[in-house]
Scaffold this active site. Structure first.
Site, short mmCIF file in Angstrom:
data_model
loop_
_atom_site.label_atom_id
_atom_site.label_comp_id
_atom_site.label_asym_id
_atom_site.label_seq_id
_atom_site.Cartn_x
_atom_site.Cartn_y
_atom_site.Cartn_z
N GLY A 134 0.83 -1.20 0.00
CA GLY A 134 0.00 0.00 0.00
C GLY A 134 0.86 1.25 0.00
N GLY A 153 0.79 5.66 1.19
CA GLY A 153 0.07 6.73 1.87
C GLY A 153 0.91 7.99 1.88
N GLY A 154 0.51 8.92 2.72
CA GLY A 154 1.22 10.19 2.77
C GLY A 154 2.67 10.02 3.18
CG MET A 155 3.62 8.68 6.92
SD MET A 155 4.72 9.92 7.53
CE MET A 155 3.90 10.29 9.07
CB VAL A 202 3.88 -0.32 3.07
CG1 VAL A 202 4.29 -1.46 3.99
CG2 VAL A 202 3.75 0.96 3.87
CE LYS A 207 4.72 3.00 6.38
NZ LYS A 207 3.71 3.57 7.27
CG ASP A 243 -0.86 9.71 11.34
OD1 ASP A 243 -1.99 10.25 11.42
OD2 ASP A 243 -0.44 9.16 10.31
#
Lengths: 522, 234
Positions: free
Chosen positions: A42, A44-46, A49, A64, A156
Site C-alpha cells: 500500500g 500513503g502520505g508517508m 509499503v 516502508k 498519527d
C-alpha cells in the site's frame, strides 16, 4: 550545463510538468541487500509499503520507503531517529527492525509484518463486544504509554495504524513516523491528510501546527475509543456514551487544551482500571445490538463456560498473592481425590469419538485415548466439556513413537493456548503462543524431552491472573496473564472455535488421563 | 525554503529580493548582497546587452557598469518586492541604464567615442527590442542556477557522477535502449536506474521552482512565472 535553446525549452517543459513522471509507487521497489521485495502492500502520505522477506532470517517483513529527499543530512537524521524507534520494544508496538538505505540513498524502515488486519476494518465490521473493545483499547494505550516513556510521540494515531497479529493481539504501527518525516512537503501532505479521517484524530494543537506533547496522542486515543464503542467519530456535538464513566473518559481525552486532558497514558490507564468491567448495553454499529454478557456466542473471544457471570474476562486483573497448587504434584501420575466436581474427559468419550472434530487416527484402547499418525504430520482431536476460566487440568500422556510434541490446548481468560513439551524438535516446552510468540522466541521455554513409552504427568493450573505448569511434580513455568494475549500455535490447523483438545505431531501417543476441576477463585 | 506554488507572505525575506533590499543599504552587508546579485544575474544582463547589439567586451562593461551604478546612484532605492518580479525590476533598471549609456555613447561617438549600435538601431521594424530577449536570457540563467543547485545537492551526497549520467535525460527523454541501457552504463539494475532517474527529475523540478521562487514577490505564483519563462524560450 544548459546545452541549447531546444534543450532549455525541454528542461523548462519537463520542470514545469513533473506530473507525467512516474509516481513513487509506479517505479521499481528499492533494492536492499538481504531483502527480497515480494509485493506492494500500500501507499500513503508517508511513503510506500512493500511486503518483503528478510532472506537471512527467512521471515516476512514490511518495508516502508519513506518520502524524503535522501540527502546526507536527512539520511543521518533518519538513521539516528529510526534507531530510537527500533528500541521501542513492546508487545503491542509493531517493531521497527532497522533503518536501511536503498541503492540511491533513499531511507527505508524495515518493520514487523503482521497480517491480522487493522482496527479500521474491525470497527467497520462491528460485532465485537464492549469488553473486547476495551481489551484492545487498553493494549493501544499501553503501547502509547511505552512509547511516551521512550520520549516518542506517535502523532498519527488512527484505526488504520492499529494492526492485529493473527492471534488478535494489537500492534500499533507507525510510531514516531510523523516526527521522522519532517520534510515540509510531506508534512503538509500528512497534515492535509488526503482523507478527512486523518484530521479527525488530530488534537486541536496539532491541527493548528502548535507545539505537541503527550496530550496530542491522548486526544487521538479518545477519538479512537469513542469510535470503537459507537462506530462514529466524535465530531461537533456528539452523542454521549451510555456508560457515564466511559463517557467521562472519552470527554476528558477530548478536552480542547492538552493540559486539561489526562496528563499521561498512565493516568488514562488508571482511570480505565477504576472502570468496572461489566458494561451497560451499547448500541453497536450496524444493526447488531450488544447486550451485557456472554450473549454473542462466537463474537466474543471469551471462553465459554458454565459460570457465565464470572466468565467475563477481567480487563485489569491484578496479580494474586503466592499461589498454592490445588494438586500436590508428585513424580508420577497424580491421583487426585475423586470429587464430585472433577470432570473426567475420557469418561464416555469412546462412544462419541466419531462425532468429535479431529484429524489423524484416533481410537480408544484400554480406556486410553490413542492416536496414530495419519497422512498428515499433525493429528488432533477436539475434546468436549471445555473448562471455564479457572480450573486445574491434569493430563497423563505417553509418546509411543516419534520425536515431536503432544500439545494440550485449553482455554484461559486471555485466549486459547497450548502447552507443548519436547516441541520444535529442540527439546523445549512451555506455553505457546504468548503475545504472538512461540516457544522459540518467547523466552519462556524450558528444556524437556519425552522418552517414548514413558508417561509424563502434566498439571496446568489455570486462573484469571496466571497460568502455572508442572511436569512430573516439578513447577516448570508461571505466566502472569495481565496484559497478555494467548493464542493457539499457528502451525496446528485447529479449528478457530476449538477450545479444548490434544494432539500429536508426527508421533503416536496415548492419553491415559484427562481430568479438569473447576475452581471458584472469586 | 521550499518552493511553493502559492503566494507566501513571508517569502520575500529569504528570496533574492532580500539581496536587493540589502544592496541598497550601506556597509559590508550591502557589498556582499550586491556581489551575490551580480554573480547570479550578471550573465543574463550581459547576454541581453549582446542581444541588444553590444560587442562581447562592451556587454561585459555594460553589465558591470550597471551594478557599479546601482551602488553609486542608489538605483535600488525604490525597489519594492511587493511590486512583483525581480526579473521585471532588474530588466527595467538595466534597460534604463543601457539607454542612458547609449545616449552618452551617442554623444561621445559624435566626438569619436565608444563604437556601439544605438539603442534604437537594435529594435526591429516595429520598434520592439528582440523578441523576449531579456526574458530568454533570464530563463537561461535561472535554468543554469537550478542545475547548479541540483549539482550541489548531488555533490554533497557524493553522487555527482550519477547526476552527470542522468543529466541528458532530465528533459523527460529516455536513453536509447531505455532504462536497461542507462542501467548498463551505471552498472546498476534497471530498477535502480529507473528510481535514480525518477528522483533526479523530481529534484530538478524542486531546484527549478526554488530558483524561480527566489525571484518573485509575495503575490507571485511560481507556476505562472515558470510558464512565462517556458513561453519565452519556446
Amino acid at each position: 550545463m544548459t546545452d541549447s535553446p531546444d534543450d532549455l525549452r525541454k528542461l523548462f517543459a519537463a520542470g514545469l510538468q513533473p506530473g507525467p513522471f512516474e509516481t513513487e509507487s509506479e517505479i521499481q521497489p528499492p533494492e536492499l541487500d538481504g531483502i527480497e521485495i515480494e509485493t506492494l502492500l500500500g501507499q500513503g502520505g508517508m511513503g510506500v509499503v512493500y511486503l518483503a522477506r528478510n532472506k537471512r532470517l527467512n521471515r516476512p517483513v514490511a518495508l516502508k520507503v519513506l518520502h524524503g529527499d535522501g540527502d546526507t543530512l536527512e539520511a543521518e537524521r533518519l538513521s539516528r531517529e529510526g534507531k530510537v524507534l527500533a528500541k521501542l520494544d513492546h508487545a503491542h508496538i509493531l517493531r521497527v527492525y532497522d533503518v536501511l538505505f536503498d541503492q540511491v540513498g533513499h531511507p527505508c524502515l524495515m518493520l514487523e509484518y503482521v497480517e491480522g488486519g487493522d482496527l479500521a476494518d474491525r470497527i467497520q465490521a462491528g460485532g465485537y463486544s464492549v469488553e473486547q473493545a476495551l481489551i484492545w483499547f487498553r493494549q493501544i494505550v499501553e503501547a502509547v504509554a511505552h512509547a511516551h516513556s521512550m520520549r516518542v510521540l506517535h502523532r498519527d494515531l488512527k484505526p488504520s495504524n492499529i494492526l492485529f497479529d493473527p492471534s488478535g493481539m494489537v500492534k500499533v504501527g507507525d510510531f514516531g513516523l510523523a516526527a521522522l518525516d519532517r520534510s515540509e512537503v510531506t508534512f503538509t501532505l500528512t497534515l492535509s491528510g488526503t482523507t478527512a479521517g486523518t484530521e479527525a484524530y488530530m488534537s486541536p494543537e496539532q491541527r493548528n501546527g502548535e507545539k505537541l506533547d503527550a496530550g496530542t496522542d491522548v486526544y487521538s486515543l479518545g477519538v479512537i475509543l469513542y469510535e470503537m464503542l459507537t462506530g462514529r467519530r466524535p465530531q461537533g456535538i456528539f452523542s454521549a456514551l451510555k456508560d457515564k464513566r466511559l463517557d467521562r473518559i472519552v470527554r476528558t481525552c477530548l478536552l480542547e487544551r492538552s493540559e486539561d486532558r489526562y496528563s499521561s497514558c498512565e493516568a488514562l490507564l488508571q482511570e480505565l482500571d477504576r472502570t468496572p468491567n461489566r458494561w451497560l448495553p451499547y448500541v453497536a454499529f450496524g444493526t447488531v445490538v450488544l447486550s451485557v454478557l456472554g450473549f454473542l456466542g462466537n463474537a466474543l473471544l471469551r471462553p465459554s463456560g458454565s459460570e457465565s457471570e464470572s466468565a467475563s474476562p477481567p480487563l485489569h486483573a491484578q496479580p494474586t498473592s503466592t499461589p498454592v497448587p490445588l494438586f500436590t504434584p508428585a513424580p508420577r501420575a497424580v491421583a487426585p481425590s475423586v470429587e464430585k466436581t472433577d470432570v473426567n474427559v475420557l469418561s464416555g468419550l469412546e462412544e462419541n469419538l466419531a462425532d468429535l472434530r479431529s484429524r489423524g487416527n484416533w481410537s480408544f484402547e484400554e480406556g486410553a485415548l490413542v492416536v496414530q499418525p495419519g497422512r498428515t504430520s499433525q493429528a488432533w482431536i477436539e475434546l468436549p466439556s471445555a473448562p471455564g476460566e479457572s480450573y486445574d487440568l491434569e493430563v497423563v500422556a505417553t509418546r509411543l513413537t516419534g520425536t515431536d510434541s503432544l500439545p494440550i490446548v485449553f482455554p484461559t481468560s486471555s485466549g486459547v493456548v497450548a502447552v507443548e513439551l519436547d516441541a520444535w524438535r529442540q527439546g523445549i516446552g512451555g506455553f505457546q503462543l504468548v503475545d504472538g510468540q512461540d516457544l522459540r522466541s518467547s523466552g519462556r521455554s524450558f528444556p524437556i524431552r519425552y522418552q517414548n513409552g514413558v508417561p509424563l504427568t502434566v498439571l496446568i493450573r489455570v486462573r484469571r491472573e496466571q497460568l502455572q505448569l508442572w511436569v512430573n511434580g516439578e513447577l516448570k513455568s508461571t505466566l502472569a496473564l495481565q496484559h497478555r494475549e494467548l493464542s493457539k500455535p499457528g502451525l496446528w490447523e485447529f479449528p478457530q472455535s476449538l477450545q479444548f483438545g490434544v494432539g500429536a505431531w508426527e508421533s503416536s501417543a496415548r492419553f491415559d488421563r484427562i481430568v479438569w476441576r473447576p475452581i471458584d477463585d472469586e | 525554503m521550499k518552493p511553493s506554488s502559492s503566494p507566501n507572505p513571508n517569502r520575500f525575506q529569504t528570496t533574492r529580493w532580500s539581496l536587493v533590499l540589502s544592496a541598497r543599504e550601506q556597509g559590508p552587508d550591502a557589498e556582499v548582497a550586491l556581489e551575490e546579485l551580480c554573480r547570479r544575474y550578471w550573465p543574463a544582463l550581459r547576454s541581453f546587452a549582446v542581444r541588444m547589439g553590444c560587442t562581447s567586451h562592451d556587454a561585459d562593461d555594460m553589465a558591470q557598469g550597471f551594478f557599479i551604478q546601482v551602488v553609486e546612484k542608489d538605483l535600488f532605492a525604490r525597489a519594492d518586492p511587493e511590486r512583483g518580479k525581480l526579473r521585471t525590476f532588474l530588466a527595467t533598471a538595466f534597460r534604463r541604464y543601457l539607454q542612458d549609456q547609449w545616449s552618452k555613447a551617442g554623444a561621445r561617438k559624435r566626438g569619436g567615442g565608444l563604437e556601439i549600435l544605438s539603442f534604437d538601431e537594435s529594435r526591429d521594424s516595429q520598434g520592439n527590442e528582440p523578441r523576449n530577449a531579456l526574458d530568454q536570457e533570464w530563463a537561461a540563467r535561472v535554468m543554469e542556477l537550478s542545475l547548479e543547485r541540483l549539482q550541489e545537492r548531488y555533490r554533497q551526497d557524493g553522487r555527482l557522477e550519477l547526476l552527470q549520467s542522468l543529466r541528458p535525460y532530465l528533459t523527460g527523454e529516455l536513453p536509447e535502449g531505455g532504462y536497461a541501457a542507462l542501467a548498463d552504463e551505471q552498472r546498476m539494475s534497471s530498477g535502480a536506474a529507473k528510481v535514480a532517474l525518477h528522483r533526479a527529475r523530481k529534484r530538478f523540478g524542486e531546484a527549478l521552482r526554488y530558483e524561480v521562487a527566489e525571484t518573485l514577490g509575495p503575490d507571485e505564483e511560481v507556476e505562472s512565472e515558470l510558464r512565462h519563462l517556458l513561453m519565452a524560450v519556446s
